[in-house]
Design a protein around this motif. Structure first.
Motif, mmCIF file in Angstrom:
data_model
loop_
_atom_site.group_PDB
_atom_site.id
_atom_site.type_symbol
_atom_site.label_atom_id
_atom_site.label_comp_id
_atom_site.label_asym_id
_atom_site.label_seq_id
_atom_site.Cartn_x
_atom_site.Cartn_y
_atom_site.Cartn_z
ATOM 1 N N PRO A 147 42.997 32.202 57.709
ATOM 2 C CA PRO A 147 42.844 31.557 56.393
ATOM 3 C C PRO A 147 42.206 32.512 55.388
ATOM 4 O O PRO A 147 41.347 33.335 55.736
ATOM 5 C CB PRO A 147 41.946 30.349 56.690
ATOM 6 N N LEU A 148 42.628 32.408 54.156
ATOM 7 C CA LEU A 148 42.089 33.284 53.124
ATOM 8 C C LEU A 148 40.606 33.027 52.895
ATOM 9 O O LEU A 148 39.845 33.945 52.575
ATOM 10 C CB LEU A 148 42.864 33.083 51.817
ATOM 11 N N ARG A 150 49.510 26.563 53.011
ATOM 12 C CA ARG A 150 48.315 26.462 53.861
ATOM 13 C C ARG A 150 47.230 27.459 53.467
ATOM 14 O O ARG A 150 46.147 27.429 54.070
ATOM 15 C CB ARG A 150 48.694 26.701 55.321
ATOM 16 N N GLU A 151 47.542 28.333 52.539
ATOM 17 C CA GLU A 151 46.614 29.378 52.104
ATOM 18 C C GLU A 151 46.156 30.222 53.290
ATOM 19 O O GLU A 151 44.964 30.419 53.542
ATOM 20 C CB GLU A 151 45.417 28.787 51.361
ATOM 21 N N CYS A 173 37.709 40.354 42.825
ATOM 22 C CA CYS A 173 37.617 41.061 44.100
ATOM 23 C C CYS A 173 38.554 40.418 45.120
ATOM 24 O O CYS A 173 38.541 39.194 45.302
ATOM 25 C CB CYS A 173 36.173 41.035 44.613
ATOM 26 N N ARG A 174 39.320 41.244 45.765
ATOM 27 C CA ARG A 174 40.244 40.769 46.801
ATOM 28 C C ARG A 174 39.654 41.074 48.172
ATOM 29 O O ARG A 174 39.242 42.202 48.435
ATOM 30 C CB ARG A 174 41.606 41.448 46.662
ATOM 31 N N PRO A 175 39.594 40.112 49.086
ATOM 32 C CA PRO A 175 39.011 40.368 50.414
ATOM 33 C C PRO A 175 39.842 41.367 51.204
ATOM 34 O O PRO A 175 41.079 41.385 51.118
ATOM 35 C CB PRO A 175 39.026 38.986 51.073
ATOM 36 N N LYS A 200 48.393 34.251 45.019
ATOM 37 C CA LYS A 200 48.631 35.687 45.056
ATOM 38 C C LYS A 200 47.620 36.456 44.212
ATOM 39 O O LYS A 200 47.373 37.643 44.466
ATOM 40 C CB LYS A 200 50.042 35.983 44.546
ATOM 41 N N GLY A 201 46.992 35.789 43.231
ATOM 42 C CA GLY A 201 45.953 36.456 42.459
ATOM 43 C C GLY A 201 44.649 36.594 43.215
ATOM 44 O O GLY A 201 43.844 37.480 42.918
ATOM 45 N N ARG A 202 44.419 35.748 44.233
ATOM 46 C CA ARG A 202 43.185 35.808 45.016
ATOM 47 C C ARG A 202 43.344 36.527 46.345
ATOM 48 O O ARG A 202 42.372 36.986 46.931
ATOM 49 C CB ARG A 202 42.680 34.387 45.289
ATOM 50 N N ALA A 203 44.551 36.601 46.870
ATOM 51 C CA ALA A 203 44.788 37.201 48.184
ATOM 52 C C ALA A 203 45.056 38.695 48.047
ATOM 53 O O ALA A 203 45.500 39.163 46.997
ATOM 54 C CB ALA A 203 45.979 36.520 48.863
#
Length: 489
Positions: A263-264, A247-248, A284-286, A221-224
């Motif tokens: 996929p993330l 599954r990310e 940075c979040r995509p 959740k910190g990267r997404a």
């Protein structure tokens, strides 16, 4: 660096470290160890290994590291089995005395120390219990020195054992490690329902497994991108609906209502996202899904949407619907004209010849309003004739016209005469009756003349009854009806 070996005891919630020394103990060996209560027998859960001093202090604190005395022999194993049987027999006594004392406690088990001279009774309770009288009773019954030890509900589940909601053995009984605290925040982080029946274990507390994946969920959740955020895709804007952390993957909902799993790792950050992360000093979040990421999705709906997008942009030529396409509606068939019955369904009369090939078929002439009026008048006249025929047939004018030589139209104007017959008349003295009409009455001579000219009417013979006469002259049956019958002239 000190060398340690982990040993598991029956009523211990975690493995204890000991110094193996020169015993050469290995995993799955039963060993005799020196503890605060004396000598005890336990099971080695792993091979000996070296640990650092800070790690050792964090495990045993300031207490000295105890030694492994020896590897258990056959005699030691037999003695341990006998002590276990004695503990089971003493457990029944412990439960009986605890019930008689009326204490709010739950007996768990009784253990006889391997070194002898002591019996340890384990129980669980919500609050502190005054068990001094119970100790005296147990000592008098068991003839041993009694130690009472209160344990928590988690330790109770580890000692008793069992299976959890997932169908696996309880974590506290299967894994020999120190218990780590579990909070309700871990359940919220993993998007679990905050229902105590679903997130509680057999002990009634929060499940130990909530801590296992907590770090993985927090890292993902910190990267997404955050939920309900709007991101850019080649098919338009999309909204993040949910996460698939194992599954990310991220579940997106497109503008047309279709769902897609991306996929993330396949998502990219736009320039606006980079500037925002630099301003806020955060990762940075995509926020963008490239075209190649959608091409890798194995979904028929997404592929069809991308194909339509390419046709709109002119990348793919516009395809025309073929006859083999099952999604194209077929052209409506021409309606065939109904065929007539004559001449085998060819629509022609029997005497009429079939048209030659190549000659154009004659169009059917539409009826005008004048023709329709003429046909209506003709049908009305035919219906009138049919009604007059039916009236003439019912009036009997045809038969009387043949007898007297008159036309049927004249006879149809005459009233119909009906003869009534009473019992005992035998055809003599029948009184004619007339219908109630406006026509003048005819003389009786006409009726007698018609009967004389015609064939003689056959008399019907009656058998029995009131009208049967005494003689054959026909006058005997008129006794009752003599006054009603007219006299013959």
């Amino acid at each position: 660096m000190p060398t340690v070996i982990p040993v598991k005891f029956k009523y211990a919630t975690r493995d204890l470290w000991f110094n193996p020394g020169t015993t050469g103990a290995q995993e799955a060996d039963h060993v005799i160890c020196s503890t605060e209560r004396g000598q005890e027998i336990g099971l080695v859960t792993a091979d000996a290994r070296e640990v650092s001093h800070p790690e050792l202090r964090g495990m045993i604190g300031d207490a000295p590291l105890k030694d492994v005395i020896r590897i258990a022999t056959d005699e030691d194993l037999d003695r341990a089995e006998a002590l276990a049987e004695r503990g089971e027999a003493a457990f029944d006594t412990f439960r009986r005395l605890a019930k008689e004392s009326g204490l709010d406690m739950k007996p768990i088990g009784v253990e006889y120390v391997f070194g002898g001279g002591r019996a340890v009774c384990y129980f669980s309770a919500e609050e502190r219990v005054d068990f001094r009288q119970l100790v005296r009773d147990l000592s008098r019954e068991l003839h041993e020195r009694i130690d009472m030890r209160q344990i928590g509900v988690r330790e109770e589940a580890a000692v008793v054992g069992g299976f959890s909601h997932c169908g696996q053995e309880l974590c506290c009984a299967r894994f020999g490690h120190m218990f780590e605290p579990v909070s309700i925040r871990m359940a919220k982080e993993q998007d679990l329902p905050l229902n105590s029946n679903k997130i509680s274990g057999a002990c009634g507390r929060l499940m130990c497994c909530l801590r296992y994946e907590f770090e993985a969920y927090r890292d993902f959740k910190g990267r997404a991108p955050k939920k309900n955020a709007v991101i850019e895709t080649p098919l338009g804007k999309a909204k993040i609906q949910e996460y698939d952390t194992p599954r990310e993957e991220i579940v997106l909902r497109l503008e047309n209502g279709k769902r897609a799993r991306v996929p993330l790792a396949n998502m990219e950050c736009s320039e606006a996202a980079h500037k925002k992360s630099e301003q806020l000093n955060c990762p940075c979040r995509p926020d963008t899904v490239p075209r190649w990421a959608l091409d890798e999705i194995d979904s028929v709906e997404i592929k069809m949407a991308l194909a339509d997008l390419d046709r709109e942009n002119g990348v793919l030529p516009a395809t025309t619907a073929s006859s083999d396409d099952i999604f194209v509606e077929p052209a409506p068939k021409k309606r065939r004209r109904s065929k007539g019955k004559g001449d085998g369904g060819s629509g022609k009369a029997k005497g009429e010849a079939a048209p030659k090939e190549g000659t154009p078929r004659k169009r059917r002439r539409r009826k005008s309003k004048g023709d329709a009026a003429a046909n209506a008048g003709q049908n009305a006249s035919e219906e009138k004739k049919a009604v007059s025929r039916r009236r003439r047939h019912h009036s009997g004018g045809k038969d009387s016209a043949q007898q007297e030589g008159t036309s049927g139209s004249e006879e149809s104007s005459r009233p119909v005469r009906k003869h009534t017959r009473r019992p005992g008349d035998k055809g003599v003295g029948m009184r004619p009756t007339r219908k109630k009409t406006d026509a003048p009455k005819k003389a009786d001579g006409d009726a007698s003349k018609a009967n004389a000219d015609g064939a003689p009417k056959k008399r019907r013979r009656r058998r029995g009854g009131r009208g049967r006469g005494k003689g054959g002259n026909g006058n005997g049956g008129a006794g009752n009806n003599a006054g009603s019958a007219p006299k013959a002239e």
